[in-house]
Write a protein that holds these residues in place. Structure first.
Motif, PDB file in Angstrom:
ATOM      1  N   HIS A 261       0.841  -1.197   0.000  1.00 54.06           N
ATOM      2  CA  HIS A 261       0.000   0.000   0.000  1.00 54.06           C
ATOM      3  C   HIS A 261       0.877   1.248   0.000  1.00 54.06           C
ATOM      4  CE1 HIS A 261      -4.106  -1.670   0.543  1.00 54.06           C
ATOM      5  NE2 HIS A 261      -3.422  -2.706   1.005  1.00 54.06           N
ATOM      6  N   ASP A 262       1.136   1.766  -1.184  1.00 58.64           N
ATOM      7  CA  ASP A 262       1.794   3.054  -1.332  1.00 58.64           C
ATOM      8  C   ASP A 262       1.355   3.661  -2.657  1.00 58.64           C
ATOM      9  OD1 ASP A 262       3.863   2.604  -3.558  1.00 58.64           O
ATOM     10  OD2 ASP A 262       4.366   0.988  -2.162  1.00 58.64           O
ATOM     11  N   PRO A 263       1.453   4.985  -2.827  1.00 58.05           N
ATOM     12  CA  PRO A 263       0.906   5.636  -4.027  1.00 58.05           C
ATOM     13  C   PRO A 263       1.465   5.113  -5.342  1.00 58.05           C
ATOM     14  CG  PRO A 263       1.328   7.262  -2.318  1.00 58.05           C
ATOM     15  CD  PRO A 263       1.900   5.965  -1.829  1.00 58.05           C
ATOM     16  N   THR A 265       2.661   2.120  -6.059  1.00 55.52           N
ATOM     17  CA  THR A 265       2.107   0.790  -6.325  1.00 55.52           C
ATOM     18  C   THR A 265       0.656   0.901  -6.795  1.00 55.52           C
ATOM     19  OG1 THR A 265       3.542  -0.169  -4.635  1.00 55.52           O
ATOM     20  CG2 THR A 265       1.646  -1.475  -5.329  1.00 55.52           C
ATOM     21  N   THR A 266      -0.125   1.761  -6.148  1.00 54.48           N
ATOM     22  CA  THR A 266      -1.517   1.956  -6.565  1.00 54.48           C
ATOM     23  C   THR A 266      -1.585   2.399  -8.016  1.00 54.48           C
ATOM     24  OG1 THR A 266      -2.140   2.565  -4.308  1.00 54.48           O
ATOM     25  CG2 THR A 266      -3.653   3.201  -6.072  1.00 54.48           C
ATOM     26  N   ARG A 267      -0.731   3.350  -8.387  1.00 51.24           N
ATOM     27  CA  ARG A 267      -0.734   3.885  -9.742  1.00 51.24           C
ATOM     28  C   ARG A 267      -0.406   2.806 -10.772  1.00 51.24           C
ATOM     29  NH1 ARG A 267       3.025   6.849 -12.773  1.00 51.24           N
ATOM     30  NH2 ARG A 267       4.584   6.610 -11.139  1.00 51.24           N
ATOM     31  N   HIS A 268       0.593   1.999 -10.505  1.00 49.05           N
ATOM     32  CA  HIS A 268       0.989   0.951 -11.448  1.00 49.05           C
ATOM     33  C   HIS A 268      -0.075  -0.148 -11.554  1.00 49.05           C
ATOM     34  CE1 HIS A 268       5.023   2.814 -10.985  1.00 49.05           C
ATOM     35  NE2 HIS A 268       5.200   2.371 -12.213  1.00 49.05           N
ATOM     36  N   TRP A 269      -0.680  -0.518 -10.434  1.00 46.10           N
ATOM     37  CA  TRP A 269      -1.730  -1.540 -10.484  1.00 46.10           C
ATOM     38  C   TRP A 269      -2.961  -1.022 -11.221  1.00 46.10           C
ATOM     39  CZ3 TRP A 269      -2.521  -6.555  -8.269  1.00 46.10           C
ATOM     40  CH2 TRP A 269      -1.370  -7.120  -7.732  1.00 46.10           C
ATOM     41  N   ARG A 315      -8.103   8.693  -2.205  1.00 48.11           N
ATOM     42  CA  ARG A 315      -7.790   8.950  -0.792  1.00 48.11           C
ATOM     43  C   ARG A 315      -6.319   9.304  -0.601  1.00 48.11           C
ATOM     44  NH1 ARG A 315     -10.993   4.482  -0.543  1.00 48.11           N
ATOM     45  NH2 ARG A 315      -9.291   3.074  -0.007  1.00 48.11           N
ATOM     46  N   GLU A 316      -5.440   8.776  -1.438  1.00 45.01           N
ATOM     47  CA  GLU A 316      -4.028   9.144  -1.361  1.00 45.01           C
ATOM     48  C   GLU A 316      -3.810  10.607  -1.751  1.00 45.01           C
ATOM     49  OE1 GLU A 316      -2.329   4.653  -2.422  1.00 45.01           O
ATOM     50  OE2 GLU A 316      -2.352   6.240  -3.947  1.00 45.01           O
ATOM     51  N   LEU A 317      -4.593  11.066  -2.726  1.00 39.18           N
ATOM     52  CA  LEU A 317      -4.446  12.443  -3.182  1.00 39.18           C
ATOM     53  C   LEU A 317      -5.138  13.441  -2.260  1.00 39.18           C
ATOM     54  CD1 LEU A 317      -5.039  11.869  -7.005  1.00 39.18           C
ATOM     55  CD2 LEU A 317      -2.876  12.504  -5.928  1.00 39.18           C
ATOM     56  N   ALA A 318      -6.296  13.055  -1.709  1.00 39.41           N
ATOM     57  CA  ALA A 318      -7.083  13.980  -0.880  1.00 39.41           C
ATOM     58  C   ALA A 318      -7.771  13.207   0.233  1.00 39.41           C
ATOM     59  CB  ALA A 318      -8.103  14.719  -1.740  1.00 39.41           C
ATOM     60  N   ALA A 381       2.705  12.802  -1.674  1.00 37.34           N
ATOM     61  CA  ALA A 381       1.338  12.293  -1.549  1.00 37.34           C
ATOM     62  C   ALA A 381       0.997  12.095  -0.101  1.00 37.34           C
ATOM     63  CB  ALA A 381       1.205  10.972  -2.307  1.00 37.34           C
ATOM     64  N   PRO A 382      -0.144  12.572   0.350  1.00 37.26           N
ATOM     65  CA  PRO A 382      -0.547  12.365   1.741  1.00 37.26           C
ATOM     66  C   PRO A 382      -0.896  10.923   2.003  1.00 37.26           C
ATOM     67  CG  PRO A 382      -2.336  13.371   0.508  1.00 37.26           C
ATOM     68  CD  PRO A 382      -1.161  13.286  -0.422  1.00 37.26           C
ATOM     69  N   CYS A 383      -0.777  10.544   3.247  1.00 37.61           N
ATOM     70  CA  CYS A 383      -1.130   9.179   3.623  1.00 37.61           C
ATOM     71  C   CYS A 383      -2.623   8.985   3.487  1.00 37.61           C
ATOM     72  CB  CYS A 383      -0.687   8.913   5.062  1.00 37.61           C
ATOM     73  SG  CYS A 383      -1.232   7.332   5.709  1.00 37.61           S
TER      74      CYS A 383
END
Length: 393
Positions: A261-263, A265-269, A315-318, A381-383
């Motif tokens: 769970h990190d930004p 990894t989310t983007r690539h998935w 949620r990662e962005l805002a 990126a915020p948590c």
């Protein structure tokens, strides 16, 4: 009450509202066509009415700020899904199905946005973000259930009216089982902001990605059962494709929940799920049982995982605008979905088939994947769990 119990109730609520209220039209479509109630062009327009209702429900959900407003939409959406599905038992012909599908579109959007905004902070506050991710498998198991019920109904040579009644009974049982267990909305403290958040540009790009995803996935998701029915000439094997689509979607959510769970990894998935679905849409163009099977695997497995990843990226962005962004993204998604059936209706009218629409859908998914790959937050990126302490249950 245990967060696990409340999140399990959210899972069942999405299973009912999305799997039955939202997607019951897909396994019903071969029945409605064979009974002469509608033709393929009318089916596309009925689906479009459902997605237009979904759009209006999502836009309305963005403005539900007070706890009472959230609760009314959540409970009202659940009851409407049950009652409108029951009313479909008496529906016959184009206009009645169009109006009822419009209503279930509004109701299912209310439930999705409210459950998303309530469940994700609850999971974060409990230190179990993976539990929050897994509730998005609920619609997949709901699709699996509707597909199995359609298969049994077909084998028993039941009419579409009987199947609507079965769906309504299943929806009522699920709703009554979780009615008192759902999370209660509370006032969430939001930090004051004195400047424009640079992550807004990332949200805007994410909204465009989600709209393109809505166009791309919805044509196979809406017409898969009918394509299989045409390929297998109405044999019972055609009814296996839709439950397999739902089961694959539930498995996809579980697989994606195992990721780091990190930004980044989310983007690539997110990019990978969009491109896999593009491959599945193009596979449907093969016009064979193998092509449809590949479409089920490649479109179905990433289907709900992509939804989960978009909401996680939001949620990662805002992290302090969960409900507003969930509503806005769902509205953009609904615009894409609304475009898909209209495109399918035009394709059917002018070419006699869905091939042109499938080509455009696949191209849209390829573009969405490219945009997702480029999307980066401006600055750190915020948590995604940063708002956990502001939510009390």
């Amino acid at each position: 009450m245990s967060p696990l119990i409340r999140l399990s109730a959210c899972f069942v609520a999405l299973m009912m509202a999305m799997g039955i209220g939202r997607f019951a039209l897909t396994p019903q479509m071969p029945h409605l066509l064979s009974e002469g109630q509608i033709d393929l062009t009318a089916a596309g327009l009925i689906a479009a009415a459902n997605y237009f209702g979904y759009l209006l429900g999502a836009v309305d959900a963005m403005f539900a700020q007070r706890p009472q407003q959230v609760q009314r939409r959540l409970h009202g959406g659940l009851w409407l899904c049950v009652l409108l599905t029951l009313a479909s038992f008496w529906a016959n012909g184009f206009w009645s199905h169009l109006l009822l599908r419009f209503g279930t579109g509004v109701a299912s959007a209310w439930v999705l946005v409210m459950i998303t905004s309530l469940s994700q902070p609850l999971a974060a506050a409990a230190g179990r973000p993976r539990w929050g991710a897994l509730i998005f498998a609920g619609p997949g198991l709901g699709i699996f259930l509707t597909g199995l019920l359609a298969l049994v109904s077909h084998r028993l040579q039941q009419t579409s009216a009987t199947l609507w009644l079965i769906y309504a009974a299943a929806a009522l049982l699920m709703m009554l089982g979780v009615w008192r267990l759902l999370p209660q909305p509370t006032v969430v403290a939001r930090p004051a902001t004195t400047h424009v958040n640079p992550a807004n540009r990332g949200i805007a790009r994410l909204a465009l990605v989600y709209a393109l995803y809505g166009i791309g996935y919805i044509i196979p998701a809406t017409f898969l059962s009918q394509m299989a029915n045409a390929q297998f000439h109405g044999q019972w094997q055609a009814d296996l494709f839709w439950p397999c689509f739902g089961l694959g979607a539930a498995i996809g959510v579980w697989l994606v929940s195992l990721r780091r769970h990190d930004p980044e990894t989310t983007r690539h998935w997110l990019m990978a799920t969009l491109w896999l679905q593009a491959a599945g849409v193009f596979a449907c163009l093969l016009g064979s049982g193998v092509g449809l099977a590949l479409g089920v695997i490649l479109c179905g497995t990433p289907f709900l995982a992509c939804m989960q990843l978009v909401m996680q990226r939001s949620r990662e962005l805002a992290p302090h605008d969960t409900q507003r962004n969930a509503g806005m993204l769902t509205a953009c998604f609904a615009v894409g979905q609304l475009s898909g059936p209209l495109l399918a209706a035009l394709s059917s009218h002018f070419s006699g088939g869905l091939q042109p629409a499938l080509l455009i859908a696949g191209a849209g998914l390829l573009l969405a994947g490219a945009l997702a790959m480029q999307a980066r937050a401006t600055g750190p990126a915020p948590c995604a769990n940063a708002d956990a302490a502001t939510v009390r249950r």
